[in-house]
Design a protein around this motif. Structure first.
Motif, PDB file in Angstrom:
ATOM      1  N   ALA A 293       0.836  -1.205   0.000  1.00 44.57           N
ATOM      2  CA  ALA A 293       0.000   0.000   0.000  1.00 44.57           C
ATOM      3  C   ALA A 293       0.873   1.258   0.000  1.00 44.57           C
ATOM      4  CB  ALA A 293      -0.921  -0.011   1.220  1.00 44.57           C
ATOM      5  N   SER A 294       1.928   1.241   0.801  1.00 46.24           N
ATOM      6  CA  SER A 294       2.827   2.403   0.890  1.00 46.24           C
ATOM      7  C   SER A 294       3.559   2.633  -0.425  1.00 46.24           C
ATOM      8  CB  SER A 294       3.839   2.204   2.024  1.00 46.24           C
ATOM      9  OG  SER A 294       3.187   2.053   3.253  1.00 46.24           O
ATOM     10  N   PHE A 295       4.028   1.553  -1.052  1.00 44.38           N
ATOM     11  CA  PHE A 295       4.715   1.684  -2.340  1.00 44.38           C
ATOM     12  C   PHE A 295       3.774   2.278  -3.379  1.00 44.38           C
ATOM     13  CE2 PHE A 295       6.214   0.216  -6.462  1.00 44.38           C
ATOM     14  CZ  PHE A 295       7.577   0.496  -6.390  1.00 44.38           C
ATOM     15  N   SER A 296       2.536   1.777  -3.411  1.00 46.27           N
ATOM     16  CA  SER A 296       1.555   2.262  -4.380  1.00 46.27           C
ATOM     17  C   SER A 296       1.162   3.707  -4.116  1.00 46.27           C
ATOM     18  CB  SER A 296       0.293   1.379  -4.339  1.00 46.27           C
ATOM     19  OG  SER A 296       0.624   0.029  -4.603  1.00 46.27           O
ATOM     20  N   ALA A 297       1.269   4.153  -2.851  1.00 40.09           N
ATOM     21  CA  ALA A 297       0.863   5.506  -2.487  1.00 40.09           C
ATOM     22  C   ALA A 297       1.848   6.577  -2.944  1.00 40.09           C
ATOM     23  CB  ALA A 297       0.686   5.605  -0.971  1.00 40.09           C
ATOM     24  N   GLY A 298       3.078   6.201  -3.278  1.00 38.78           N
ATOM     25  CA  GLY A 298       4.043   7.225  -3.664  1.00 38.78           C
ATOM     26  C   GLY A 298       5.245   6.713  -4.425  1.00 38.78           C
ATOM     27  N   MET A 299       5.961   5.761  -3.840  1.00 37.26           N
ATOM     28  CA  MET A 299       7.221   5.338  -4.420  1.00 37.26           C
ATOM     29  C   MET A 299       7.056   4.621  -5.760  1.00 37.26           C
ATOM     30  SD  MET A 299      10.367   5.840  -3.639  1.00 37.26           S
ATOM     31  CE  MET A 299      10.519   6.070  -1.866  1.00 37.26           C
ATOM     32  N   GLY A 300       5.856   4.116  -6.047  1.00 37.49           N
ATOM     33  CA  GLY A 300       5.635   3.439  -7.326  1.00 37.49           C
ATOM     34  C   GLY A 300       5.571   4.410  -8.496  1.00 37.49           C
ATOM     35  N   ALA A 301       4.759   5.449  -8.368  1.00 36.10           N
ATOM     36  CA  ALA A 301       4.514   6.356  -9.494  1.00 36.10           C
ATOM     37  C   ALA A 301       5.335   7.639  -9.453  1.00 36.10           C
ATOM     38  CB  ALA A 301       3.024   6.715  -9.540  1.00 36.10           C
ATOM     39  N   VAL A 302       5.544   8.194  -8.251  1.00 35.45           N
ATOM     40  CA  VAL A 302       6.114   9.542  -8.153  1.00 35.45           C
ATOM     41  C   VAL A 302       7.535   9.654  -8.730  1.00 35.45           C
ATOM     42  CG1 VAL A 302       6.727  11.414  -6.569  1.00 35.45           C
ATOM     43  CG2 VAL A 302       4.581  10.172  -6.254  1.00 35.45           C
ATOM     44  N   PRO A 303       8.443   8.665  -8.522  1.00 39.55           N
ATOM     45  CA  PRO A 303       9.763   8.800  -9.167  1.00 39.55           C
ATOM     46  C   PRO A 303       9.680   8.950 -10.683  1.00 39.55           C
ATOM     47  CG  PRO A 303       9.881   7.137  -7.464  1.00 39.55           C
ATOM     48  CD  PRO A 303       8.429   7.512  -7.592  1.00 39.55           C
ATOM     49  N   TRP A 304       8.725   8.264 -11.320  1.00 36.24           N
ATOM     50  CA  TRP A 304       8.552   8.404 -12.773  1.00 36.24           C
ATOM     51  C   TRP A 304       8.017   9.789 -13.122  1.00 36.24           C
ATOM     52  CZ3 TRP A 304      10.890   5.117 -15.788  1.00 36.24           C
ATOM     53  CH2 TRP A 304      11.099   3.798 -15.361  1.00 36.24           C
ATOM     54  N   ILE A 305       7.124  10.327 -12.271  1.00 35.60           N
ATOM     55  CA  ILE A 305       6.590  11.675 -12.514  1.00 35.60           C
ATOM     56  C   ILE A 305       7.724  12.691 -12.449  1.00 35.60           C
ATOM     57  CG2 ILE A 305       5.063  13.485 -11.620  1.00 35.60           C
ATOM     58  CD1 ILE A 305       3.276  11.242 -10.501  1.00 35.60           C
ATOM     59  N   ILE A 306       8.515  12.631 -11.373  1.00 33.01           N
ATOM     60  CA  ILE A 306       9.599  13.597 -11.187  1.00 33.01           C
ATOM     61  C   ILE A 306      10.658  13.428 -12.269  1.00 33.01           C
ATOM     62  CG2 ILE A 306      11.478  14.304  -9.639  1.00 33.01           C
ATOM     63  CD1 ILE A 306       9.602  13.708  -7.292  1.00 33.01           C
ATOM     64  N   MET A 307      10.969  12.171 -12.625  1.00 28.73           N
ATOM     65  CA  MET A 307      11.947  11.923 -13.701  1.00 28.73           C
ATOM     66  C   MET A 307      11.502  12.582 -15.002  1.00 28.73           C
ATOM     67  SD  MET A 307      12.646   9.966 -16.621  1.00 28.73           S
ATOM     68  CE  MET A 307      11.525   8.577 -16.611  1.00 28.73           C
ATOM     69  N   SER A 308      10.206  12.562 -15.269  1.00 24.98           N
ATOM     70  CA  SER A 308       9.698  13.147 -16.517  1.00 24.98           C
ATOM     71  C   SER A 308       9.691  14.674 -16.474  1.00 24.98           C
ATOM     72  CB  SER A 308       8.285  12.629 -16.799  1.00 24.98           C
ATOM     73  OG  SER A 308       7.350  13.145 -15.859  1.00 24.98           O
ATOM     74  N   GLU A 309       9.849  15.261 -15.269  1.00 26.53           N
ATOM     75  CA  GLU A 309       9.729  16.708 -15.116  1.00 26.53           C
ATOM     76  C   GLU A 309      11.071  17.439 -15.040  1.00 26.53           C
ATOM     77  OE1 GLU A 309       5.599  17.063 -12.513  1.00 26.53           O
ATOM     78  OE2 GLU A 309       7.485  16.649 -11.454  1.00 26.53           O
ATOM     79  N   ILE A 310      12.114  16.781 -14.510  1.00 27.67           N
ATOM     80  CA  ILE A 310      13.293  17.542 -14.067  1.00 27.67           C
ATOM     81  C   ILE A 310      14.402  17.685 -15.101  1.00 27.67           C
ATOM     82  CG2 ILE A 310      12.948  17.050 -11.615  1.00 27.67           C
ATOM     83  CD1 ILE A 310      15.063  14.844 -11.873  1.00 27.67           C
ATOM     84  N   PHE A 311      14.426  16.842 -16.152  1.00 29.15           N
ATOM     85  CA  PHE A 311      15.545  16.905 -17.091  1.00 29.15           C
ATOM     86  C   PHE A 311      15.287  17.936 -18.190  1.00 29.15           C
ATOM     87  CE2 PHE A 311      15.951  12.177 -16.006  1.00 29.15           C
ATOM     88  CZ  PHE A 311      16.869  12.426 -14.993  1.00 29.15           C
ATOM     89  N   PRO A 312      16.224  18.882 -18.408  1.00 30.17           N
ATOM     90  CA  PRO A 312      16.106  19.795 -19.547  1.00 30.17           C
ATOM     91  C   PRO A 312      16.050  19.004 -20.856  1.00 30.17           C
ATOM     92  CG  PRO A 312      17.870  20.485 -18.070  1.00 30.17           C
ATOM     93  CD  PRO A 312      17.440  19.134 -17.615  1.00 30.17           C
ATOM     94  N   ILE A 313      15.395  19.559 -21.858  1.00 34.13           N
ATOM     95  CA  ILE A 313      15.129  18.780 -23.069  1.00 34.13           C
ATOM     96  C   ILE A 313      16.410  18.400 -23.825  1.00 34.13           C
ATOM     97  CG2 ILE A 313      14.801  20.666 -24.733  1.00 34.13           C
ATOM     98  CD1 ILE A 313      12.139  19.006 -25.495  1.00 34.13           C
TER      99      ILE A 313
END
Length: 385
Positions: A293-313
């Motif tokens: 439940a804890s993994f699904s609440a944050g660690m599952g999806a959020v690293p992919w969200i942040i990875m898609s946001e932080i790198f300059p093009i």
């Protein structure tokens, strides 16, 4: 891992849609090879092809979503990708109980067909179009995504201005990622993938049934609860990630992972030394379900969200490939070593994972910024200033 290495360059050269079409072709060939296999070699070729396709998908999909979504919905839509993955796995488990493995392989062709058809109706990433100098297509794609009556002039100016600034910089290669200007974003992206995978998720995921059996709890009941819980919590994550923020969800998730590992470790410790045996199964089940439940609440999806946001093009291809490679390498290593660790010490294994997840919390507190409610250009400028 091969797909992860290729994913960034493919997405940069062929575009986000082009990379998705190529990976769909690999998956289609892979499923057909598995269906028609008469020996081990076609099965291996099929697994290699589908693995390559999934390695590409795992990077390109969250990046594509982040680049086309408005900032108010970016987190939720990127998290929805993780929800679809969880749902897909659960559906495969269910239909796999009634279909032969050959027919199960054929069902993999259905999402491939849906994607190939759907891509004809989806515009290319405006940011990628702006990057390669297709300005008319860029504005048309942005207008199609935001609605024909929407005023896209401010967003279009911000994207083009940022890309023009980046175009003055040389195209980044792998070793350029460790330059001072990019080091923080690369450290965050790769570090979050280490936190996600090295905390034990794939070992626990693949051996859930065995863990429940070892603890003395009915494996089939535990596995069904696990699958349902994962889908429900991941769906809630998609709803709240743009309201609660990325960093709070990661910290709550990390705390739950530590507690879940400790409860499971206590259960196995009791079983090993035959202390309070009646409490061991309940502790193990509570620990594993809290972990999931804890993994699904944050660690599952959020690293992919942040990875898609932080790198300059201009470094997104190389940096995204590195982060995705780290993720799949971690998935392989944890899956490979889990049984060996469990044989060494069942409770010690979960204490190791608890320590890694605790280190992950410290990393998130120190390194990870909050990105909700900001444009990609604002996030990247702040991190890489």
């Amino acid at each position: 891992m091969i797909g992860a290495v290729a994913s960034g360059p493919m997405a940069d050269f062929f575009g986000r849609k082009g990379a998705l079409r190529i990976s769909t072709a690999f998956c289609t060939v892979g499923w057909l090879a598995i269906y028609f296999a008469q020996g081990p070699l076609p099965l291996d070729i099929g697994r290699l092809a589908t693995g390559f396709g999934m390695g590409v998908f795992s990077y390109v999909v969250p990046v594509f979503i982040a680049e086309i979504a408005p900032k108010s919905l970016r987190g939720a839509l990127t998290a929805a990708n993780q929800l679809m993955i969880c749902t897909g796995v659960s559906v495969a488990f269910i239909i796999g109980t009634v279909l032969t493995w050959r027919n199960l392989a054929l069902t993999g062709l259905i999402p491939c067909a849906v994607l190939l058809v759907g891509l004809f109706f989806v515009p290319e990433s405006p940011r990628w179009l702006a990057k390669i100098g297709k300005h008319k297509e860029f504005e048309a794609a942005l207008r199609k995504l935001r609605g024909k009556d929407a005023d896209v002039s401010e967003e279009a100016y911000e994207i083009q201005d940022y890309i023009e600034t980046l175009q003055k910089l040389p195209k980044a290669k792998l070793f350029d990622l460790f330059q001072r200007r990019y080091l923080r974003s690369v450290t965050i992206g790769v570090g979050l993938m280490v936190c996600q995978q090295f905390g034990g998720i794939n070992g626990i995921c693949f051996y859930t049934s065995s863990i429940f059996e070892s603890a003395g709890f009915p494996a089939d009941i535990g596995t069904i609860i696990y699958a349902i819980l994962q889908v429900i919590i991941t769906a809630l994550n998609a709803l709240f990630v743009d309201k609660a923020g990325r960093k709070p969800l990661l910290l709550v998730s990390g705390a739950g992972l530590v507690i879940g590992c400790l409860l499971t470790a206590i259960s196995f410790y009791l079983k090993t030394y035959e202390i309070g045996l009646e409490a061991a199964p309940a502790l193990a089940v509570t620990g594993i379900l809290l972990y999931i439940a804890s993994f699904s609440a944050g660690m599952g999806a959020v690293p992919w969200i942040i990875m898609s946001e932080i790198f300059p093009i201009n470094i997104k291809g190389a940096a995204g490939s590195l982060a995705t490679l780290t993720n799949w390498f971690g998935a392989w290593l944890i899956s490979f070593t889990f049984n060996f660790l469990l044989s060494w010490s069942s409770y010690g294994t979960f204490l190791v994972y608890a320590a890694i997840n605790l280190a992950g919390i410290l990393f998130i507190i120190v390194m990870v910024p909050e990105t909700k409610g900001r444009t990609l250009e604002q996030i990247q400028a702040a991190i890489n200033a």
